[in-house]
Design a protein around this motif. Structure first.
Motif, PDB file in Angstrom:
ATOM      1  N   GLY A  51       0.999  -0.705   0.160  1.00 31.01           N
ATOM      2  CA  GLY A  51      -0.190  -0.526  -0.118  1.00 31.01           C
ATOM      3  C   GLY A  51       1.172   1.260  -0.222  1.00 31.01           C
ATOM      4  N   THR A  52       2.419   0.827   0.810  1.00 31.82           N
ATOM      5  CA  THR A  52       2.846   2.329   0.904  1.00 31.82           C
ATOM      6  C   THR A  52       3.292   2.848  -0.402  1.00 31.82           C
ATOM      7  OG1 THR A  52       3.178   2.361   3.015  1.00 31.82           O
ATOM      8  CG2 THR A  52       4.721   3.404   2.070  1.00 31.82           C
ATOM      9  N   ALA A  53       3.915   1.919  -1.299  1.00 31.62           N
ATOM     10  CA  ALA A  53       4.376   2.197  -2.562  1.00 31.62           C
ATOM     11  C   ALA A  53       3.463   2.329  -3.527  1.00 31.62           C
ATOM     12  CB  ALA A  53       5.096   0.602  -2.566  1.00 31.62           C
ATOM     13  N   LEU A  54       2.734   1.701  -3.759  1.00 29.72           N
ATOM     14  CA  LEU A  54       1.322   2.566  -4.194  1.00 29.72           C
ATOM     15  C   LEU A  54       1.362   3.746  -4.065  1.00 29.72           C
ATOM     16  CD1 LEU A  54      -0.784  -0.943  -4.801  1.00 29.72           C
ATOM     17  CD2 LEU A  54       0.276   0.158  -6.718  1.00 29.72           C
ATOM     18  N   ARG A  55       0.744   4.383  -3.154  1.00 30.13           N
ATOM     19  CA  ARG A  55       0.441   5.405  -3.241  1.00 30.13           C
ATOM     20  C   ARG A  55       1.714   6.550  -3.504  1.00 30.13           C
ATOM     21  NH1 ARG A  55      -0.847   4.784   2.408  1.00 30.13           N
ATOM     22  NH2 ARG A  55       1.444   5.349   3.243  1.00 30.13           N
ATOM     23  N   ARG A  56       2.743   6.154  -2.975  1.00 28.16           N
ATOM     24  CA  ARG A  56       3.643   6.745  -3.643  1.00 28.16           C
ATOM     25  C   ARG A  56       4.179   6.368  -4.912  1.00 28.16           C
ATOM     26  NH1 ARG A  56       7.987   4.425   1.249  1.00 28.16           N
ATOM     27  NH2 ARG A  56       7.353   5.683   2.660  1.00 28.16           N
ATOM     28  N   LEU A  57       4.206   5.752  -5.418  1.00 27.62           N
ATOM     29  CA  LEU A  57       3.994   5.562  -7.174  1.00 27.62           C
ATOM     30  C   LEU A  57       2.894   6.435  -7.740  1.00 27.62           C
ATOM     31  CD1 LEU A  57       5.101   4.412  -9.438  1.00 27.62           C
ATOM     32  CD2 LEU A  57       2.716   2.521  -9.099  1.00 27.62           C
ATOM     33  N   ALA A  58       1.767   6.503  -7.447  1.00 25.80           N
ATOM     34  CA  ALA A  58       0.709   7.512  -7.760  1.00 25.80           C
ATOM     35  C   ALA A  58       1.024   8.538  -7.591  1.00 25.80           C
ATOM     36  CB  ALA A  58      -0.556   6.985  -6.115  1.00 25.80           C
ATOM     37  N   TRP A  59       1.868   9.439  -6.182  1.00 25.88           N
ATOM     38  CA  TRP A  59       1.696  10.973  -5.740  1.00 25.88           C
ATOM     39  C   TRP A  59       3.129  10.724  -7.656  1.00 25.88           C
ATOM     40  CZ3 TRP A  59       3.019  10.059  -0.402  1.00 25.88           C
ATOM     41  CH2 TRP A  59       2.070  10.025   0.352  1.00 25.88           C
ATOM     42  N   ARG A  60       3.225  10.369  -8.025  1.00 25.01           N
ATOM     43  CA  ARG A  60       4.408  10.625  -9.006  1.00 25.01           C
ATOM     44  C   ARG A  60       4.244  10.354 -10.319  1.00 25.01           C
ATOM     45  NH1 ARG A  60       9.657   6.255  -8.162  1.00 25.01           N
ATOM     46  NH2 ARG A  60      11.030   8.235  -9.563  1.00 25.01           N
ATOM     47  N   LEU A  61       2.727   9.600 -10.301  1.00 29.45           N
ATOM     48  CA  LEU A  61       2.046   9.856 -11.395  1.00 29.45           C
ATOM     49  C   LEU A  61       1.410  10.945 -11.725  1.00 29.45           C
ATOM     50  CD1 LEU A  61       1.438   5.959 -12.517  1.00 29.45           C
ATOM     51  CD2 LEU A  61       3.447   7.426 -13.329  1.00 29.45           C
ATOM     52  N   GLU A  62       0.831  11.056 -10.076  1.00 30.32           N
ATOM     53  CA  GLU A  62       0.025  12.461 -10.465  1.00 30.32           C
ATOM     54  C   GLU A  62       0.191  13.623 -11.441  1.00 30.32           C
ATOM     55  OE1 GLU A  62      -2.792  14.551  -6.995  1.00 30.32           O
ATOM     56  OE2 GLU A  62      -1.214  13.469  -6.825  1.00 30.32           O
ATOM     57  N   THR A  63       1.666  14.174 -11.516  1.00 29.31           N
ATOM     58  CA  THR A  63       1.344  15.153 -12.341  1.00 29.31           C
ATOM     59  C   THR A  63       1.563  15.261 -13.970  1.00 29.31           C
ATOM     60  OG1 THR A  63       4.347  14.542 -12.375  1.00 29.31           O
ATOM     61  CG2 THR A  63       3.518  16.415 -10.648  1.00 29.31           C
ATOM     62  N   THR A  64       1.578  13.814 -14.326  1.00 27.38           N
ATOM     63  CA  THR A  64       1.702  13.539 -15.233  1.00 27.38           C
ATOM     64  C   THR A  64       0.262  12.724 -15.766  1.00 27.38           C
ATOM     65  OG1 THR A  64       2.647  10.737 -14.918  1.00 27.38           O
ATOM     66  CG2 THR A  64       4.393  13.073 -15.164  1.00 27.38           C
ATOM     67  N   ARG A  65      -0.617  13.213 -15.296  1.00 34.26           N
ATOM     68  CA  ARG A  65      -2.159  12.612 -15.625  1.00 34.26           C
ATOM     69  C   ARG A  65      -1.932  11.247 -16.574  1.00 34.26           C
ATOM     70  NH1 ARG A  65      -4.653  15.409 -13.071  1.00 34.26           N
ATOM     71  NH2 ARG A  65      -6.551  15.178 -14.113  1.00 34.26           N
ATOM     72  N   THR A  66      -1.145  10.104 -15.682  1.00 33.29           N
ATOM     73  CA  THR A  66      -0.551   9.123 -16.171  1.00 33.29           C
ATOM     74  C   THR A  66      -2.228   7.984 -15.128  1.00 33.29           C
ATOM     75  OG1 THR A  66       0.912   8.924 -16.968  1.00 33.29           O
ATOM     76  CG2 THR A  66      -0.010   7.190 -16.651  1.00 33.29           C
ATOM     77  N   ASP A  67      -3.397   7.334 -16.531  1.00 35.24           N
ATOM     78  CA  ASP A  67      -3.756   7.060 -15.615  1.00 35.24           C
ATOM     79  C   ASP A  67      -3.487   5.230 -14.244  1.00 35.24           C
ATOM     80  OD1 ASP A  67      -6.469   8.118 -16.041  1.00 35.24           O
ATOM     81  OD2 ASP A  67      -6.300   7.293 -17.637  1.00 35.24           O
ATOM     82  N   LEU A  68      -3.433   4.817 -13.165  1.00 33.83           N
ATOM     83  CA  LEU A  68      -2.922   4.110 -12.524  1.00 33.83           C
ATOM     84  C   LEU A  68      -3.888   2.696 -12.335  1.00 33.83           C
ATOM     85  CD1 LEU A  68      -0.598   2.730 -11.068  1.00 33.83           C
ATOM     86  CD2 LEU A  68      -1.194   3.878  -9.038  1.00 33.83           C
ATOM     87  N   VAL A  69      -3.959   1.825 -12.928  1.00 32.42           N
ATOM     88  CA  VAL A  69      -4.882   0.945 -13.230  1.00 32.42           C
ATOM     89  C   VAL A  69      -4.222  -0.966 -12.021  1.00 32.42           C
ATOM     90  CG1 VAL A  69      -6.253   1.448 -14.589  1.00 32.42           C
ATOM     91  CG2 VAL A  69      -4.514  -0.073 -15.010  1.00 32.42           C
ATOM     92  N   VAL A  70      -4.990  -1.156 -10.724  1.00 34.30           N
ATOM     93  CA  VAL A  70      -4.064  -2.484  -9.511  1.00 34.30           C
ATOM     94  C   VAL A  70      -4.371  -3.595  -9.913  1.00 34.30           C
ATOM     95  CG1 VAL A  70      -3.133  -2.657  -7.727  1.00 34.30           C
ATOM     96  CG2 VAL A  70      -3.360  -0.629  -8.542  1.00 34.30           C
ATOM     97  N   ALA A  71      -4.154  -3.801 -10.515  1.00 36.36           N
ATOM     98  CA  ALA A  71      -4.909  -5.787 -10.775  1.00 36.36           C
ATOM     99  C   ALA A  71      -5.225  -6.928  -9.195  1.00 36.36           C
ATOM    100  CB  ALA A  71      -3.628  -6.792 -12.254  1.00 36.36           C
ATOM    101  N   PRO A  72      -5.770  -7.045  -8.706  1.00 35.63           N
ATOM    102  CA  PRO A  72      -6.156  -7.672  -7.479  1.00 35.63           C
ATOM    103  C   PRO A  72      -5.252  -8.421  -7.438  1.00 35.63           C
ATOM    104  CG  PRO A  72      -7.505  -7.585  -7.996  1.00 35.63           C
ATOM    105  CD  PRO A  72      -7.374  -6.561  -8.665  1.00 35.63           C
ATOM    106  N   ALA A  73      -4.756  -9.337  -6.612  1.00 38.53           N
ATOM    107  CA  ALA A  73      -4.554 -11.191  -6.902  1.00 38.53           C
ATOM    108  C   ALA A  73      -6.264 -12.195  -6.971  1.00 38.53           C
ATOM    109  CB  ALA A  73      -4.758 -11.648  -5.311  1.00 38.53           C
ATOM    110  N   LEU A  74      -7.194 -11.807  -7.591  1.00 39.44           N
ATOM    111  CA  LEU A  74      -8.320 -12.388  -7.356  1.00 39.44           C
ATOM    112  C   LEU A  74      -8.495 -11.727  -8.655  1.00 39.44           C
ATOM    113  CD1 LEU A  74     -10.384 -11.786  -3.535  1.00 39.44           C
ATOM    114  CD2 LEU A  74      -9.313 -14.378  -4.530  1.00 39.44           C
ATOM    115  N   MET A  75      -7.886 -12.099  -9.968  1.00 36.21           N
ATOM    116  CA  MET A  75      -7.788 -11.408 -11.535  1.00 36.21           C
ATOM    117  C   MET A  75      -9.142 -11.971 -11.832  1.00 36.21           C
ATOM    118  SD  MET A  75      -4.154 -11.428 -12.389  1.00 36.21           S
ATOM    119  CE  MET A  75      -4.657 -10.564 -14.092  1.00 36.21           C
ATOM    120  N   GLU A  76     -10.049 -13.257 -11.457  1.00 36.09           N
ATOM    121  CA  GLU A  76     -10.870 -13.851 -12.116  1.00 36.09           C
ATOM    122  C   GLU A  76     -12.562 -14.267 -10.929  1.00 36.09           C
ATOM    123  OE1 GLU A  76     -10.796 -15.365 -14.892  1.00 36.09           O
ATOM    124  OE2 GLU A  76      -9.160 -15.728 -15.298  1.00 36.09           O
TER     125      GLU A  76
END
Length: 450
Positions: free
Chosen positions: A202-227
């Protein structure tokens, strides 16, 4: 948006012509209303966020929101008419608003088909950077290539430190997890897809989202329960933590009873309508050579119960005896041959368009099968099943299913199992209707049937 506006104007014109026949002074207010309602319609669709790019082209949510807009706009016009004591012609309202909704749904569907056609040629694609371990990113690359209508094209991969080299299914690896924002700019990506891995908590994903925020890049996360489909998952805050709650699939109860009643009612109606076609096909098969018109075979149904499946005969009478001298083209436990010498010329035609499976409507009527479900397996196939694959047997097998609309016999054994298990875990009457709708186009194409 222009299409929705055009559908609103067309519905208003049709409602005026059908309800009033000609333009008179009495009709003038309805002409104004026919110009105002399309604007209100577009506004309602926009407020319901049905113009979001992520909804366009894939999934039922786009159509669900349009239908919801039509219902609420109709209710709103009726309430406004009652409150203001405006005398509106009921015939006009009943024609205009439902027709506006229907035309918009049809327009959206046509636009979706056009978009899928473009995406099949590599156009209108989102550029994606996949982040995860090598095996999971490789599976994601293969899946997006197999289903280009989703509009996702992986153009770069980021792997854990120490593995960040080479390629994944032909896609270059540009760095490790810390390099994701740099890679996004390097390959001009507009989406980052993060797959389940312990390094990205969770912490690493939050930091990645912050870094991508300025570039307006969409962040999608695939959970372990993909099906597991969306309707079975809800996020519930507990003690300040957003917990993902996964409901168990409904394998019994009222919804299953409703599915059973729907299957039998549709099967009975289809038998009544198709009786002349079935009779003609049976006569054709019987006249094409020695052997009966119907082929009977033991298959395994729900909870391992065996039943006799009915099909129009498509092979020579000695097909089972000749089977021991043939080698299957398919992996796993399935026996499939693309150019099976046992298939008769008429049988090849019947198989191409799935006409040989029409007698299975009687199996549905008897309760041994469903209209939609996993593929009905042979006893020897079930004997080779592992524990996970036996999960397919908790529901009735179907005449059609996800395997039918996603490649039919062209699918590998692993892919067939994955689709069947996905159906078992996420079945619903709405999903059944979607699969039945898609079955027509899959059968008309005749691809993957042999």
């Amino acid at each position: 948006m222009a299409g929705d506006l055009g559908c609103g104007l067309a519905a208003g014109a049709v409602a005026i012509v059908v309800r009033f026949g000609e333009v008179t002074p009495y009709v003038a207010p309805y002409l104004v209303l026919s110009l105002v309602l399309p604007v209100l319609w577009v506004a309602a669709v926009a407020l319901n966020r049905a113009y979001e790019a992520r909804l366009v082209g894939v999934g039922p949510e786009e159509f669900r929101r349009i239908t919801r807009c039509g219902f609420f706009l109709t209710a709103g016009v009726a309430i406004a008419s009652y409150v203001t004591k405006t005398d509106l012609a009921r015939g006009y309202v009943v024609l205009d608003l439902p027709l506006m909704t229907a035309l918009t749904l049809s327009s959206r569907y046509a636009l979706r088909l056009a978009l899928h056609h473009r995406r099949a040629r590599g156009r209108c694609m989102r550029r994606v950077v996949a982040v995860g371990h090598r095996s999971s990113t490789a599976e994601l690359v293969r899946r997006f290539r197999r289903e280009p209508y989703h509009g996702m094209q992986i153009v770069g991969v980021c792997l854990p430190r120490g593995e960040a080299a080479g390629t994944v299914e032909g896609v270059p690896v540009f760095g490790d997890f810390s390099d994701v924002p740099l890679v996004v700019g390097q390959v001009a990506a507009d989406t980052v897809a993060v797959l389940a891995c312990p390094e990205l908590d969770g912490t690493a994903l939050r930091r990645l989202a912050w870094r991508l925020e300025t570039t307006r890049t969409d962040l999608v996360v695939a959970p372990a329960l993909m099906e597991v489909a969306g309707p079975r998952t809800t996020i519930r805050p507990v003690a300040g933590l957003p917990l993902l709650h996964v409901e168990h699939p409904e394998l019994s109860g009222f919804r299953q009873l409703l599915k059973n009643l729907f299957d039998r009612a549709v099967a009975l109606l289809a038998i009544a309508v198709l009786a002349p076609v079935l009779a003609a096909l049976a006569v054709a098969v019987r006249s094409s050579g020695p052997g009966p018109a119907l082929f009977r075979q033991t298959r395994v149904g729900r909870d391992g119960a065996e039943f006799t499946i009915l099909k129009l005969r498509t092979m020579s009478p000695d097909a089972e005896r000749r089977k021991v001298h043939l080698v299957s083209d398919a992996g796993g436990v399935l026996f499939k041959i693309r150019d099976d010498p046992r298939v008769t010329p008429l049988g090849a035609f019947l198989r191409r368009y799935s006409l040989d499976e029409l007698p299975q409507l009687f199996n549905v009527l008897a309760g041994d099968m469903s209209l939609v479900g996993p593929r009905p397996p042979l006893p020897e196939e079930v004997a080779a099943y592992g524990d996970d694959v036996r999960r397919r047997l908790v529901v009735r097998p179907g005449m059609t299913g996800l395997w039918q609309v996603n490649g039919r016999s062209d699918l590998s054994w692993e892919e067939s199992v994955r689709l069947d298990l996905r159906y078992v875990e996420n079945w619903s009457l709405t999903l059944d209707l979607q699969i039945l709708w898609k079955t027509w186009s899959a059968v008309a194409r005749g691809s993957g049937a042999y």
